[in-house]
Design an enzyme around this catalytic site. Structure first.
Site, short mmCIF file in Angstrom:
data_model
loop_
_atom_site.label_atom_id
_atom_site.label_comp_id
_atom_site.label_asym_id
_atom_site.label_seq_id
_atom_site.Cartn_x
_atom_site.Cartn_y
_atom_site.Cartn_z
N ALA A 123 0.82 -1.22 0.00
CA ALA A 123 0.00 0.00 0.00
C ALA A 123 0.86 1.27 0.00
O ALA A 123 0.33 2.36 0.23
CB ALA A 123 -0.93 0.00 1.21
N GLN A 124 2.16 1.13 -0.27
CA GLN A 124 3.01 2.32 -0.33
C GLN A 124 2.84 3.02 -1.68
O GLN A 124 2.79 2.36 -2.72
CB GLN A 124 4.49 1.91 -0.15
CG GLN A 124 4.77 1.11 1.10
CD GLN A 124 4.78 1.96 2.35
OE1 GLN A 124 5.09 3.14 2.31
NE2 GLN A 124 4.43 1.37 3.48
N ARG A 213 13.71 -23.68 -3.79
CA ARG A 213 15.04 -23.52 -4.39
C ARG A 213 15.55 -22.09 -4.29
O ARG A 213 16.71 -21.83 -4.60
CB ARG A 213 15.02 -23.98 -5.86
CG ARG A 213 14.97 -25.50 -5.99
CD ARG A 213 15.21 -25.94 -7.42
NE ARG A 213 14.11 -25.57 -8.30
CZ ARG A 213 13.03 -26.34 -8.52
NH1 ARG A 213 12.92 -27.51 -7.88
NH2 ARG A 213 12.08 -25.96 -9.33
N ASP A 234 -3.85 -10.52 12.78
CA ASP A 234 -5.28 -10.25 12.69
C ASP A 234 -6.04 -11.39 12.03
O ASP A 234 -7.27 -11.34 11.91
CB ASP A 234 -5.54 -8.94 11.94
CG ASP A 234 -4.97 -8.92 10.52
OD1 ASP A 234 -4.32 -9.92 10.12
OD2 ASP A 234 -5.15 -7.91 9.82
N ILE A 236 -5.89 -12.09 8.96
CA ILE A 236 -6.11 -11.71 7.57
C ILE A 236 -4.78 -11.60 6.84
O ILE A 236 -4.60 -12.17 5.76
CB ILE A 236 -6.88 -10.37 7.49
CG1 ILE A 236 -8.25 -10.53 8.13
CG2 ILE A 236 -7.00 -9.88 6.04
CD1 ILE A 236 -8.96 -9.23 8.39
N ASP A 259 0.56 -2.82 12.67
CA ASP A 259 0.51 -2.09 11.39
C ASP A 259 -0.81 -1.33 11.30
O ASP A 259 -1.38 -1.15 10.23
CB ASP A 259 0.68 -3.05 10.22
CG ASP A 259 1.09 -2.36 8.92
OD1 ASP A 259 1.41 -1.14 8.96
OD2 ASP A 259 1.06 -3.01 7.86
N ALA A 293 -4.10 -2.52 3.30
CA ALA A 293 -3.46 -1.23 3.60
C ALA A 293 -3.38 -1.06 5.10
O ALA A 293 -4.20 -0.38 5.73
CB ALA A 293 -4.25 -0.09 2.96
#
Length: 366
Positions: A123-124, A213, A234, A236, A259, A293
């Site tokens: 979401a940056q 690998r 969370d 999710i 976050d 986000a």
């Protein structure tokens, strides 16, 4: 009371300075006693109660502090999102000039970006991601060394050009470096670790997936004993089965984070994350394209989730309290023991927060 996650009936006493002076074991089997844990330390949170760290306003940060105290938080890092340089400098100016209460729970900053891998931006904002510029970094961090709220952590992508030099520069100034938002292969991640990076930002999220690998950043994080692992719980961002697996592999290296964004403690709707307006449905926060986000998780809800998923309380307490205190060298925090600060989160039998105490003073009481 919990001492390193083991519940025992006890009385806690502290002095006027807020230091624990005595722990007395009680001869009782009463189930009516509240549960007392060390206060939560969240090293990665962007906002709460409708306010965002990127507002760069003391009033907004104070409101975030107040909101987080309702969830047992006694220390947190105000976390930025990748943004235009002037916006980041405005946050830095606030951190340098702000003189909050002695009981402030904001202990510094975590810059998430702007030196990230565009392919794993999450979401940056793509347009604000920058190439690593060592002179720019030094100009930014030197004034922050003695800030009221210093820069303690920066997340960057180890596969970007000059990332290893940036990591050395940051760590030379006492700033911890997280590797994240990155498609780094195992060799690139290894070089970042050798340069001084000591953690991985929100494990599994915004990074190349594990391949047998090509372990990549994720595989290195799961196997390297000297890397801390941020984890969002969370249910999710990471499935509970995977959360349990990580605890089984590396419980002693997990640092739990939220976050969290400005939508914490708010009703469903649209809320700010840096320059974005994100959709919040009461469960998750997402961009218009469905990209996660941040979260609306709180530490106390994380605790309840983890206990429900079968993670032992002692491991949850270590990951929410002791581990971030050790990593950030917060002497006397994160544990309940004689000589430690009386930073406490007090719960009822269902692990709902009753009160939050910082340095022996009540921040929140239900």
């Amino acid at each position: 009371m919990s001492t390193v996650g083991q519940l025992v009936p006890a009385r806690i006493e502290w002095n006027v300075q807020g230091r624990i002076t005595r722990l007395t074991r009680l001869d009782t089997r009463s189930t009516a006693l509240p549960v007392v844990l060390p206060g939560f330390i969240d090293e990665h949170i962007h906002g709460a109660c409708g306010h965002d760290v990127m507002e760069a306003h003391a009033g907004a940060w104070e409101q975030i502090e107040h909101a987080l105290s309702r969830h047992g938080v006694t220390a947190f890092l105000a976390t930025t999102i990748t943004a235009p340089w002037d916006d980041l400098m405005a946050v830095a100016d606030l951190a340098r000039q702000w003189t909050p209460s002695p009981l402030s729970t904001c202990i510094g900053m975590h810059w998430e970006g702007p030196y990230l891998d565009r392919q794993y931006k999450g979401a940056q904002p793509l347009e604000a991601i920058r190439a690593v510029n060592l002179e720019e970094i030094e100009r930014a961090i030197v004034p922050l060394r003695h800030a009221e709220r210093p820069l303690r952590v920066m997340t960057l992508a180890p596969n970007e050009s000059s990332a290893d030099q940036a990591i050395r520069l940051l760590t030379d100034h006492g700033i911890h470096v997280n590797m994240g938002h990155s498609g780094a292969n195992r060799s690139q991640a290894w070089e970042g670790m050798l340069a001084g990076a000591d953690a991985i930002t929100h494990l599994f999220n915004a990074m190349a997936p594990l391949h047998h690998r090509e372990p990549g950043l994720l595989g290195l994080g799961l196997s390297a004993e000297n890397l801390w692992l941020e984890l969002i719980t969370d249910g999710i961002h990471v499935h509970p089965d995977i959360v349990r697996m990580v605890f089984q592999l590396a419980a002693h290296r997990i640092i739990l984070i939220t976050d969290g964004i400005s939508a914490i403690d708010q009703t469903p709707g649209r809320y700010r994350l840096g320059q974005w307006m994100v959709h919040v449905d009461g469960v998750s926060a997402r961009l218009d394209d469905g990209t996660l986000a941040g979260s609306i998780l709180t530490p106390d809800q994380s605790l309840r989730n983890l206990l429900q998923w079968g993670v032992p309380l002692r491991e949850v307490v270590q990951a929410w309290c002791e581990a971030p205190a050790r990593r950030l060298a917060l002497g006397g925090r994160g544990r309940i023991e004689e000589g430690a600060w009386a930073d406490l989160a007090i719960f009822d039998a269902q692990y709902q927060v009753l009160s939050t105490i910082k340095n022996g003073h009540v921040l929140y009481q239900r």
